[in-house]
Design a protein around this motif. Sequence first.
Motif, PDB file in Angstrom:
ATOM      1  N   SER A 370       5.617  10.618 -17.450  1.00  0.00           N
ATOM      2  CA  SER A 370       3.955  10.562 -17.171  1.00  0.00           C
ATOM      3  C   SER A 370       3.880  11.796 -16.341  1.00  0.00           C
ATOM      4  O   SER A 370       4.820  12.248 -15.413  1.00  0.00           O
ATOM      5  N   THR A 409      13.169   6.095  -9.951  1.00  0.00           N
ATOM      6  CA  THR A 409      11.843   6.959 -10.522  1.00  0.00           C
ATOM      7  C   THR A 409      11.864   8.335  -9.575  1.00  0.00           C
ATOM      8  O   THR A 409      11.841   8.018  -8.322  1.00  0.00           O
ATOM      9  N   SER A 424      10.647   7.742 -15.058  1.00  0.00           N
ATOM     10  CA  SER A 424      11.510   6.659 -14.571  1.00  0.00           C
ATOM     11  C   SER A 424      12.659   6.267 -15.582  1.00  0.00           C
ATOM     12  O   SER A 424      12.516   6.471 -16.713  1.00  0.00           O
ATOM     13  N   SER A 430      10.994  -1.972 -20.878  1.00  0.00           N
ATOM     14  CA  SER A 430      10.112  -2.694 -20.264  1.00  0.00           C
ATOM     15  C   SER A 430       9.972  -2.155 -18.888  1.00  0.00           C
ATOM     16  O   SER A 430       8.949  -1.898 -18.243  1.00  0.00           O
ATOM     17  N   GLU A 433       9.318   1.659 -18.355  1.00  0.00           N
ATOM     18  CA  GLU A 433       7.756   1.680 -18.502  1.00  0.00           C
ATOM     19  C   GLU A 433       6.685   1.110 -17.185  1.00  0.00           C
ATOM     20  O   GLU A 433       5.964   1.534 -16.822  1.00  0.00           O
ATOM     21  N   GLU A 434       7.420  -0.213 -16.700  1.00  0.00           N
ATOM     22  CA  GLU A 434       6.822  -1.057 -15.621  1.00  0.00           C
ATOM     23  C   GLU A 434       6.809   0.214 -14.307  1.00  0.00           C
ATOM     24  O   GLU A 434       5.692   0.148 -13.636  1.00  0.00           O
ATOM     25  N   TYR A 435       7.903   0.599 -13.919  1.00  0.00           N
ATOM     26  CA  TYR A 435       8.112   1.324 -12.873  1.00  0.00           C
ATOM     27  C   TYR A 435       7.512   2.823 -12.977  1.00  0.00           C
ATOM     28  O   TYR A 435       6.821   3.063 -12.022  1.00  0.00           O
ATOM     29  N   ASN A 436       7.124   3.456 -14.164  1.00  0.00           N
ATOM     30  CA  ASN A 436       6.581   4.469 -14.317  1.00  0.00           C
ATOM     31  C   ASN A 436       4.860   4.291 -14.050  1.00  0.00           C
ATOM     32  O   ASN A 436       4.253   5.071 -13.369  1.00  0.00           O
ATOM     33  N   LYS A 437       4.454   3.166 -14.711  1.00  0.00           N
ATOM     34  CA  LYS A 437       3.233   2.870 -14.380  1.00  0.00           C
ATOM     35  C   LYS A 437       2.928   2.427 -12.980  1.00  0.00           C
ATOM     36  O   LYS A 437       1.731   2.913 -12.661  1.00  0.00           O
ATOM     37  N   THR A 438       3.623   1.792 -12.160  1.00  0.00           N
ATOM     38  CA  THR A 438       3.709   1.634 -10.930  1.00  0.00           C
ATOM     39  C   THR A 438       3.244   2.770 -10.042  1.00  0.00           C
ATOM     40  O   THR A 438       2.161   2.895  -9.595  1.00  0.00           O
ATOM     41  N   MET A 440       2.657   5.877 -11.199  1.00  0.00           N
ATOM     42  CA  MET A 440       1.552   6.448 -11.710  1.00  0.00           C
ATOM     43  C   MET A 440       0.292   6.085 -11.148  1.00  0.00           C
ATOM     44  O   MET A 440      -0.707   6.962 -10.941  1.00  0.00           O
ATOM     45  N   ASP A 441       0.118   4.768 -11.214  1.00  0.00           N
ATOM     46  CA  ASP A 441      -1.184   4.110 -10.789  1.00  0.00           C
ATOM     47  C   ASP A 441      -1.240   4.605  -9.175  1.00  0.00           C
ATOM     48  O   ASP A 441      -2.463   4.985  -8.664  1.00  0.00           O
TER      49      ASP A 441
END
Length: 446
Positions: A370, A409, A424, A430, A433-438, A440-441
């Motif tokens: 991302s 990441t 990530s 899963s 994707e969770e690491y990436n979202k963490t 990214m947010d």
Amino acid sequence: MKQPELFGTNGIRGVPNEDLTTDLAMGIGKAIGTFFNGGKIAIAKDTRISGDMFMLAVASAIMSTGSDVIYVGELPTPGLQYYCKSKGIPGVMITASHNPPQYNGIKAIDKDGTEIDEESEIKIEDIYNGKLFKQASWEKIGTYNYDSTAIGLYMDSIVSMVDEKAIKERRLNVVIDTGNGASYYTSPTILTKLNCHVVSLNANPDGKFSSRNSEPKPENLVDLISVMKTGKFDLGIAHDGDADRCVFIDEKGNYIDGDKSLALIVKHTIQKGDIVVTPVSSSDALENICREKGAKLISTRVGAPIVARAMIDNNASIGGEENGGIIYGKHQFCRDGAMTMALMLNLLTHENKTVSSLLEEIPDYTMAKSSVARKKSWEEIKKLLMENFSGKKMDFTDGVKIFDEDGWTLIRPSGTEKIIRIFSESPSKSLAEEYNKTYMDFLANL
């Protein structure tokens, strides 16, 4: 260490008549001509509609310094690089690679066909900033010539690096999407030379990239994926705008991530004792494969020129990035989409298996990617990452690579856009994707 200011990860890029002007192009052209100090300099462009404007601006500026310009046509960046290597002369490529059509750029090539190193980029910028241009007297101004042989030289070199006879006998069914970019002629022709049954998509030059966006991501390859889902073809192939990258679609219509195609080609190319070079952004699958094959893996900062230099320094046989950019040292030390394509045809022929079955042999990791807009300086962002995630192991080879319990990441500033890229990876989709979202947010809320 001082970093180039105008040159990013892969050259100077911008929007024509906004941040990339003809004045800038001419100034950089004069600086390049001054830096290389006489002789011949090759120049080429991709299909972007602003290509002529920048090519002519840079060419005239180079001639003003006393160097002769050889225009070799509209062709892939690695096509120009092979010409420079073969002739022993430097070059300039007018391209913005995978960026959207409103962008263009200037990339300098050394006499060995590699992209110039950062030290040379800094010297060119110093010449430009100080206006320390060489100015030839009227009788020593450079000339402008055209050489039509570069395309044939490049295509023949690709064919010579693989098992031409075996591939011809296999007669693979292939679909290629050149995305209206610089490979519109070269890659379909190479496939034809290798006796493939070829269906071409978007194989016409269109500087607006009307058929699809230049970057060969799944969402931009809907037509190619749709054709591959008919089950009538062995392999789908797609390039970016200047064709230094290549991605694949398997025989079932599934997009193959660049890290997996890199791992697959490396696995079927290297031997015990070989050296492989890749950036810290690449999948751990490569490390597993190198260990299994008895090869050594060297990690570098992100950027094809950096990988290429490390390959030269370590006499590496192959290297590349997770974005579909593979560097085959036995051919030339630069990312090359057509060479990558030919290597895939070679391994499909010798293994006599489908792409999907070969991928099942690759260690299974998932990478999530991302990006977010860069709102603060990179130094501020780096400091905040170190403070907020201080309990985790980190690597600073390039950006900040943070290791979690079952994955990692990588967070780094883009060298071509004002964004922060986030990669990530984990054996678990899963978790990746969770690491990436963490992260990214976290970055989006700075």
